[in-house]
Design a protein around this motif. Structure first.
Motif, mmCIF file in Angstrom:
data_model
loop_
_atom_site.group_PDB
_atom_site.id
_atom_site.type_symbol
_atom_site.label_atom_id
_atom_site.label_comp_id
_atom_site.label_asym_id
_atom_site.label_seq_id
_atom_site.Cartn_x
_atom_site.Cartn_y
_atom_site.Cartn_z
ATOM 1 N N UNK A 30 0.871 -1.173 0.000
ATOM 2 C CA UNK A 30 0.000 0.000 0.000
ATOM 3 C C UNK A 30 0.908 1.223 0.000
ATOM 4 N N UNK A 31 0.357 2.351 -0.404
ATOM 5 C CA UNK A 31 1.175 3.564 -0.409
ATOM 6 C C UNK A 31 0.346 4.765 0.019
ATOM 7 N N UNK A 32 1.069 5.803 0.422
ATOM 8 C CA UNK A 32 0.423 7.022 0.895
ATOM 9 C C UNK A 32 1.388 8.189 0.673
ATOM 10 N N UNK A 33 0.831 9.370 0.501
ATOM 11 C CA UNK A 33 1.647 10.582 0.416
ATOM 12 C C UNK A 33 1.552 11.296 1.763
ATOM 13 N N UNK A 34 2.700 11.667 2.313
ATOM 14 C CA UNK A 34 2.760 12.343 3.603
ATOM 15 C C UNK A 34 3.436 13.692 3.422
ATOM 16 N N UNK B 60 6.499 10.146 -0.504
ATOM 17 C CA UNK B 60 5.685 9.018 -0.943
ATOM 18 C C UNK B 60 6.196 7.795 -0.193
ATOM 19 N N UNK B 61 5.310 7.104 0.534
ATOM 20 C CA UNK B 61 5.696 5.939 1.329
ATOM 21 C C UNK B 61 4.992 4.702 0.797
ATOM 22 N N UNK B 62 5.754 3.651 0.609
ATOM 23 C CA UNK B 62 5.203 2.353 0.241
ATOM 24 C C UNK B 62 5.516 1.396 1.378
ATOM 25 N N UNK B 63 4.491 0.739 1.895
ATOM 26 C CA UNK B 63 4.680 -0.333 2.871
ATOM 27 C C UNK B 63 4.356 -1.627 2.155
ATOM 28 N N UNK B 64 5.239 -2.607 2.255
ATOM 29 C CA UNK B 64 4.977 -3.887 1.605
ATOM 30 C C UNK B 64 5.471 -5.033 2.468
ATOM 31 N N UNK C 85 -4.074 -6.004 4.786
ATOM 32 C CA UNK C 85 -4.045 -4.813 3.934
ATOM 33 C C UNK C 85 -4.725 -3.631 4.625
ATOM 34 N N UNK C 86 -5.886 -3.871 5.208
ATOM 35 C CA UNK C 86 -6.604 -2.799 5.919
ATOM 36 C C UNK C 86 -5.745 -2.265 7.064
ATOM 37 N N UNK C 87 -5.058 -3.155 7.766
ATOM 38 C CA UNK C 87 -4.179 -2.738 8.853
ATOM 39 C C UNK C 87 -3.015 -1.899 8.358
ATOM 40 N N UNK C 88 -2.468 -2.254 7.198
ATOM 41 C CA UNK C 88 -1.374 -1.470 6.622
ATOM 42 C C UNK C 88 -1.843 -0.061 6.279
ATOM 43 N N UNK C 89 -3.017 0.035 5.684
ATOM 44 C CA UNK C 89 -3.574 1.346 5.320
ATOM 45 C C UNK C 89 -3.784 2.181 6.584
ATOM 46 N N UNK C 90 -4.352 1.575 7.609
ATOM 47 C CA UNK C 90 -4.591 2.290 8.867
ATOM 48 C C UNK C 90 -3.271 2.728 9.503
ATOM 49 N N UNK C 91 -2.275 1.857 9.483
ATOM 50 C CA UNK C 91 -0.968 2.192 10.043
ATOM 51 C C UNK C 91 -0.364 3.396 9.333
ATOM 52 N N UNK C 92 -0.350 3.369 8.007
ATOM 53 C CA UNK C 92 0.238 4.486 7.256
ATOM 54 C C UNK C 92 -0.545 5.772 7.472
ATOM 55 N N UNK C 93 -1.862 5.676 7.572
ATOM 56 C CA UNK C 93 -2.665 6.874 7.820
ATOM 57 C C UNK C 93 -2.325 7.486 9.181
#
Length: 165
Positions: A9-13, A108-112, A143-151
């Protein structure tokens, strides 16, 4: 034995890569952000992130509790942090955080993760992964946990950062 699998998953911070990396690499804070990881602690003599440093992570999900010894395998400030979990002393899951400067500033962060099932995997985990519906639910929850963690990391980093959009 099941086949290896992975997801990302990825997110912009809106914070500098080094700021974000410092949060992620401080594994003792992961319990603040992850819905699964409850806490982590460095294993002496380690006191912080470095290749070869070990820590233990204590986790909980769906009524199950487990701990994993982990080893830092990549430690590049501002760019990448990765660790390998071990089950019964054997490699199990590789977790990676890749960071890059974003086009609009920030990071830009990618967690995998990549799971490489081994004969060291607990029998209940192998049995669970052999049931397609259970495998889908487990992977969806991860996957949901990864999204929540990055958020949550994003919220922390942006609150502490002077970088503006």
């Amino acid at each position: 034995m099941a086949r290896p699998y992975h997801d990302c998953v990825q997110i912009h911070i809106r914070a500098e890569p080094r700021t974000v990396w410092n949060l992620i690499a401080d594994v003792t804070r992961m319990g603040e952000w992850s819905p699964v990881c409850r806490r982590c602690a460095w294993i002496a003599p380690a006191t912080g992130p470095a290749v070869g440093a070990r820590f233990v992570g204590h986790n909980r999900m769906a009524g199950l509790r487990w701990s994993r010894e982990c080893e830092v395998v990549v430690c590049e400030p501002g760019t990448e942090f990765a660790f390998l979990t071990h089950v019964r002393g054997r490699p199990s899951t590789l977790w990676r955080y890749l960071l890059a400067s974003g086009d609009a500033g920030g990071t830009q962060v990618i967690e995998q993760y990549t799971v490489s099932p081994t004969s060291a995997s607990p029998r209940w985990a192998e049995a669970l992964q052999s049931i397609p519906a259970a495998r889908r639910r487990t992977r969806a929850a991860t996957r949901a946990g990864m999204i929540q963690t990055l958020q949550r990391i994003k919220t922390t980093a942006e609150a502490a950062s002077l970088v503006r959009p």
